[in-house]
Write an enzyme that holds these catalytic residues in place. Structure first.
Site, short mmCIF file in Angstrom:
data_model
loop_
_atom_site.label_atom_id
_atom_site.label_comp_id
_atom_site.label_asym_id
_atom_site.label_seq_id
_atom_site.Cartn_x
_atom_site.Cartn_y
_atom_site.Cartn_z
N ASP A 10 3.88 0.62 6.17
CA ASP A 10 2.41 0.78 6.19
C ASP A 10 1.89 0.32 7.55
O ASP A 10 2.57 -0.41 8.28
CB ASP A 10 1.76 -0.05 5.08
CG ASP A 10 0.24 0.17 5.04
OD1 ASP A 10 -0.20 1.34 5.08
OD2 ASP A 10 -0.51 -0.81 4.97
N SER A 11 0.67 0.73 7.85
CA SER A 11 0.03 0.27 9.08
C SER A 11 -0.15 -1.26 9.06
O SER A 11 -0.25 -1.88 10.11
CB SER A 11 -1.33 0.93 9.23
OG SER A 11 -2.14 0.60 8.13
N TYR A 42 -4.91 2.31 11.12
CA TYR A 42 -4.58 3.67 11.56
C TYR A 42 -5.70 4.65 11.20
O TYR A 42 -5.79 5.73 11.77
CB TYR A 42 -3.32 4.16 10.82
CG TYR A 42 -1.99 3.71 11.38
CD1 TYR A 42 -1.87 2.64 12.29
CD2 TYR A 42 -0.81 4.36 11.00
CE1 TYR A 42 -0.62 2.25 12.77
CE2 TYR A 42 0.43 3.98 11.50
CZ TYR A 42 0.53 2.93 12.38
OH TYR A 42 1.76 2.55 12.85
N GLY A 43 -6.50 4.26 10.20
CA GLY A 43 -7.41 5.21 9.54
C GLY A 43 -8.41 5.91 10.45
O GLY A 43 -8.86 7.01 10.15
N CYS A 73 1.55 4.58 2.98
CA CYS A 73 0.30 4.62 3.73
C CYS A 73 -0.22 6.05 3.63
O CYS A 73 0.50 7.00 4.02
CB CYS A 73 0.58 4.25 5.17
SG CYS A 73 -0.83 4.42 6.28
N ASN A 74 -1.42 6.22 3.10
CA ASN A 74 -1.96 7.57 2.94
C ASN A 74 -2.26 8.22 4.29
O ASN A 74 -2.07 9.42 4.46
CB ASN A 74 -3.25 7.53 2.12
CG ASN A 74 -2.96 7.26 0.67
OD1 ASN A 74 -2.74 8.17 -0.10
ND2 ASN A 74 -2.92 5.99 0.28
N THR A 75 -2.75 7.41 5.23
CA THR A 75 -3.11 7.95 6.54
C THR A 75 -1.87 8.51 7.23
O THR A 75 -1.90 9.62 7.76
CB THR A 75 -3.77 6.85 7.40
OG1 THR A 75 -4.76 6.20 6.60
CG2 THR A 75 -4.40 7.43 8.63
N GLU A 158 -8.07 -6.32 6.23
CA GLU A 158 -7.10 -6.84 7.22
C GLU A 158 -7.61 -8.16 7.83
O GLU A 158 -6.82 -9.00 8.23
CB GLU A 158 -6.84 -5.81 8.33
CG GLU A 158 -6.01 -4.62 7.89
CD GLU A 158 -4.49 -4.88 7.93
OE1 GLU A 158 -4.00 -5.48 8.89
OE2 GLU A 158 -3.80 -4.47 6.97
N CYS A 192 -5.92 4.90 -0.61
CA CYS A 192 -5.53 4.06 0.53
C CYS A 192 -4.85 2.85 -0.09
O CYS A 192 -5.37 2.26 -1.04
CB CYS A 192 -6.75 3.63 1.34
SG CYS A 192 -6.35 2.39 2.61
N THR A 193 -3.69 2.51 0.44
CA THR A 193 -2.89 1.48 -0.23
C THR A 193 -3.48 0.08 -0.06
O THR A 193 -3.03 -0.87 -0.71
CB THR A 193 -1.43 1.51 0.30
OG1 THR A 193 -1.44 1.38 1.73
CG2 THR A 193 -0.77 2.83 -0.06
N HIS A 194 -4.48 -0.06 0.79
CA HIS A 194 -5.18 -1.35 0.91
C HIS A 194 -6.18 -1.56 -0.24
O HIS A 194 -6.52 -2.70 -0.57
CB HIS A 194 -6.00 -1.41 2.20
CG HIS A 194 -5.20 -1.71 3.43
ND1 HIS A 194 -4.27 -0.84 3.96
CD2 HIS A 194 -5.21 -2.79 4.26
CE1 HIS A 194 -3.76 -1.38 5.05
NE2 HIS A 194 -4.31 -2.56 5.26
N1 DGL Z 1 -3.14 1.58 4.01
C1 DGL Z 1 -3.29 2.77 4.74
C2 DGL Z 1 -3.59 3.97 3.88
O1 DGL Z 1 -3.12 4.03 2.77
C3 DGL Z 1 -4.06 2.82 6.01
C4 DGL Z 1 -5.00 1.81 6.40
C5 DGL Z 1 -5.34 1.91 7.86
O2 DGL Z 1 -4.51 1.51 8.66
O3 DGL Z 1 -6.43 2.40 8.19
O4 DGL Z 1 -4.24 4.89 4.30
#
Ligand code: DGL
Length: 273
Positions: A10-11, A42-43, A73-75, A158, A192-194
């Site tokens: 993940d990011s 990353y988003g 990570c979805n992004t 974060e 988003c995994t966050h």
């Molecule tokens: N956790 C990541 C996701 O699922 C990305 C978060 C990020 O870095 O913006 O998209």
């Protein structure tokens, strides 16, 4: 035959919410987690940047001996997975596999909704990629998909500020904007995994009766099925139940934050990419 761990990427910290569920369902395998915290989030980054960062991390996993890497990570799944699978994997190793989190979620999300209207909350990158509407319509052509980008959420998480009164403002704002798109939405996917870290607050700001869906359990189940169907891959992965954590930023910071996402203390190592 060489033994190898499953790589989970993940990011930052978000992928730990996925790894937690994977380890619950598949405790026997060995895992290596990498958070690219130095370059998160990353988003809001461009397609090319997310692709380059993700590819670099995938190459690092392969150098560690991983044959299977999950982009938790979805992004990265939205912006880099296809290019990596089609362009890079043939050069990096024909037997290596990189899987994402979008496909497992889109395969089943339509089953959660009674109204046929689903809301997607994700990063700007995930939303702009249109990956969710495109993929959901392959499995559920009749489902209406509404999306909302939540660019403030990952920085709040974060930076450990997700529980502050200021965070409530942004949590409510994006949910209201999503639900204003359609009164029919009865299911919201946290794409988003966050975001599972915010689930109590998201619940608090959502009308009763809306089902909130997190991806951890879904991705874990899909990985279990994948390994069941791909015995040669499953046999190649070492099974001593070990977990190793790496971060591109401070290991101390990672260890201080990670338990919130993983549900247990972790001890990480720093790497330079
Ligand atoms: N956790 C990541 C996701 O699922 C990305 C978060 C990020 O870095 O913006 O998209």
């Amino acid at each position: 035959m060489k033994k190898t761990a499953i790589g989970v990427f993940d990011s930052g910290y978000g992928g730990l919410t996925i790894l937690k569920e994977i380890v619950k369902q598949l405790p026997e395998y060995d895992y290596i987690y990498l958070g690219d915290n130095a370059r998160a989030p990353y988003g809001t980054r461009s397609f090319d940047t997310v692709y380059q960062y993700t590819l670099q991390c995938v190459e690092w996993f392969f150098e560690q001996g991983c044959e299977l890497v999950i982009l938790a990570c979805n992004t990265a799944s939205a912006k880099a997975l296809r290019s990596i699978q089609q362009k890079d994997l043939p050069k990096l190793g024909a037997n290596k596999r990189v899987l994402g989190v979008i496909r497992p979620s889109t395969e089943i999300i339509g089953n959660f909704s009674k109204t046929g209207s689903i809301g997607i909350l994700g990063t700007t990158g995930t939303v702009l990629s249109e990956s969710y509407p495109i993929e959901i319509h392959k499995f559920f052509p009749e489902i209406k998909v509404f999306q909302q980008a939540c660019p403030m959420w990952v920085p709040l998480i974060e930076n450990g500020a997700f529980d502050s009164p200021g965070a409530d403002y942004f949590i409510k704002q994006y949910i209201d904007e999503l639900l204003a798109q359609s009164a029919e939405i009865d299911t919201i996917l946290l794409a988003c995994t966050h975001y599972p870290i915010l689930i109590d607050k998201i619940k608090q700001h959502s009308p009763a009766g809306i089902e909130l869906v997190s991806q951890g359990g879904i991705v874990a189940k899909s990985l279990a099925q994948y390994l069941d169907n791909h015995q040669s891959m499953s046999k190649m992965i070492s099974k001593t139940g070990s977990l190793q954590f790496f971060t591109t930023d401070s290991a101390t910071d990672f260890d201080n934050h990670a338990s919130l996402f993983f549900g247990k203390e972790v001890k990480s190592e720093h790497i330079f990419l």
